[in-house]
Write a protein that holds these residues in place. Structure first.
Motif, PDB file in Angstrom:
ATOM      1  N   ALA A  62     106.548  59.211  27.412  1.00 11.14           N
ATOM      2  CA  ALA A  62     106.443  57.910  28.060  1.00 11.14           C
ATOM      3  C   ALA A  62     107.807  57.246  28.036  1.00 11.14           C
ATOM      4  O   ALA A  62     108.333  56.953  26.962  1.00 11.14           O
ATOM      5  CB  ALA A  62     105.413  57.040  27.352  1.00 11.14           C
ATOM      6  N   PHE A  63     108.384  57.050  29.213  1.00 11.92           N
ATOM      7  CA  PHE A  63     109.648  56.325  29.278  1.00 11.92           C
ATOM      8  C   PHE A  63     109.405  54.870  28.935  1.00 11.92           C
ATOM      9  O   PHE A  63     108.409  54.284  29.358  1.00 11.92           O
ATOM     10  CB  PHE A  63     110.263  56.424  30.676  1.00 11.92           C
ATOM     11  N   VAL A  64     110.318  54.296  28.169  1.00 10.07           N
ATOM     12  CA  VAL A  64     110.199  52.907  27.760  1.00 10.07           C
ATOM     13  C   VAL A  64     111.425  52.151  28.266  1.00 10.07           C
ATOM     14  O   VAL A  64     112.562  52.520  27.952  1.00 10.07           O
ATOM     15  CB  VAL A  64     110.083  52.787  26.221  1.00 10.07           C
ATOM     16  N   TYR A  92     113.247  55.921  25.106  1.00 10.57           N
ATOM     17  CA  TYR A  92     114.003  54.909  25.836  1.00 10.57           C
ATOM     18  C   TYR A  92     114.709  55.569  27.017  1.00 10.57           C
ATOM     19  O   TYR A  92     115.407  56.566  26.855  1.00 10.57           O
ATOM     20  CB  TYR A  92     115.037  54.233  24.937  1.00 10.57           C
ATOM     21  N   ALA A  93     114.552  54.981  28.211  1.00 11.45           N
ATOM     22  CA  ALA A  93     115.210  55.537  29.390  1.00 11.45           C
ATOM     23  C   ALA A  93     116.635  55.017  29.528  1.00 11.45           C
ATOM     24  O   ALA A  93     117.450  55.634  30.202  1.00 11.45           O
ATOM     25  CB  ALA A  93     114.410  55.207  30.653  1.00 11.45           C
ATOM     26  N   THR A  94     116.918  53.898  28.898  1.00  7.65           N
ATOM     27  CA  THR A  94     118.260  53.316  28.983  1.00  7.65           C
ATOM     28  C   THR A  94     118.739  52.948  27.587  1.00  7.65           C
ATOM     29  O   THR A  94     117.949  52.838  26.658  1.00  7.65           O
ATOM     30  CB  THR A  94     118.254  52.044  29.860  1.00  7.65           C
ATOM     31  N   GLN A  95     120.032  52.738  27.484  1.00  6.51           N
ATOM     32  CA  GLN A  95     120.587  52.346  26.195  1.00  6.51           C
ATOM     33  C   GLN A  95     120.805  50.844  26.116  1.00  6.51           C
ATOM     34  O   GLN A  95     121.211  50.333  25.088  1.00  6.51           O
ATOM     35  CB  GLN A  95     121.901  53.081  25.949  1.00  6.51           C
ATOM     36  N   SER A 110     106.699  55.749  17.399  1.00  6.21           N
ATOM     37  CA  SER A 110     108.145  55.805  17.262  1.00  6.21           C
ATOM     38  C   SER A 110     108.749  56.017  18.651  1.00  6.21           C
ATOM     39  O   SER A 110     108.349  56.935  19.368  1.00  6.21           O
ATOM     40  CB  SER A 110     108.512  56.952  16.319  1.00  6.21           C
ATOM     41  N   ILE A 111     109.692  55.167  19.029  1.00  8.00           N
ATOM     42  CA  ILE A 111     110.370  55.297  20.321  1.00  8.00           C
ATOM     43  C   ILE A 111     111.755  55.876  20.027  1.00  8.00           C
ATOM     44  O   ILE A 111     112.506  55.321  19.225  1.00  8.00           O
ATOM     45  CB  ILE A 111     110.519  53.937  21.036  1.00  8.00           C
ATOM     46  N   VAL A 112     112.085  56.988  20.664  1.00  8.39           N
ATOM     47  CA  VAL A 112     113.338  57.692  20.368  1.00  8.39           C
ATOM     48  C   VAL A 112     114.332  57.556  21.516  1.00  8.39           C
ATOM     49  O   VAL A 112     113.964  57.214  22.636  1.00  8.39           O
ATOM     50  CB  VAL A 112     113.075  59.191  20.060  1.00  8.39           C
TER      51      VAL A 112
END
Length: 126
Positions: A62-64, A92-95, A110-112
């Motif tokens: 899942a992109f966040v 995460y799709a972006t920084q 957990s989102i990586v």
């Protein structure tokens, strides 16, 4: 081992799905992807087909992004993965644009960062 991975994303983040699929081809990663991106995702037929497709997958990425909290189709997909016990990884799709509010569907997950090591580790756990 070859895995079937469902990619959940907000329609505004379609670029991330396209980039991941392109990178997967270049990296020759052992997974195929699927998604249910449509313009009107809320028909009961769409929900039933989506649930069936998710149930047939080995995992979900899942992109966040800042768009996730308002992406009703993506949030339905995430809830469905949890209900069907399909392994789920938030990525995460972006920084940038962090921190932003995570929707309840992502609580406890957990989102990586988007790295091939993180994707490989997820695939290896499936």
């Amino acid at each position: 081992m070859h895995h079937r991975i469902f990619i959940a994303f907000a329609i505004e983040d379609r670029w991330a799905r396209d980039r991941l699929v392109g990178q997967a081809r270049n990296q020759r990663t052992p997974f195929e992807w699927t998604d249910m991106s449509v313009k009107e995702p809320w028909s009961s037929d769409w929900k039933n087909r989506c649930r069936t497709r998710i149930r047939g997958c080995d995992g979900m990425i899942a992109f966040v992004t800042q768009n996730t909290a308002n992406a009703s189709g993506q949030l339905f997909e995430i809830r469905t993965a949890r209900e069907e016990d399909v392994p789920l990884m938030g990525m995460y799709a972006t920084q940038d644009n962090r921190p932003f509010v995570l929707p309840p569907e992502l609580y406890g997950l957990s989102i990586v960062e988007w790295t091939w090591d993180n994707i490989s580790n997820f695939l290896n756990r499936l």
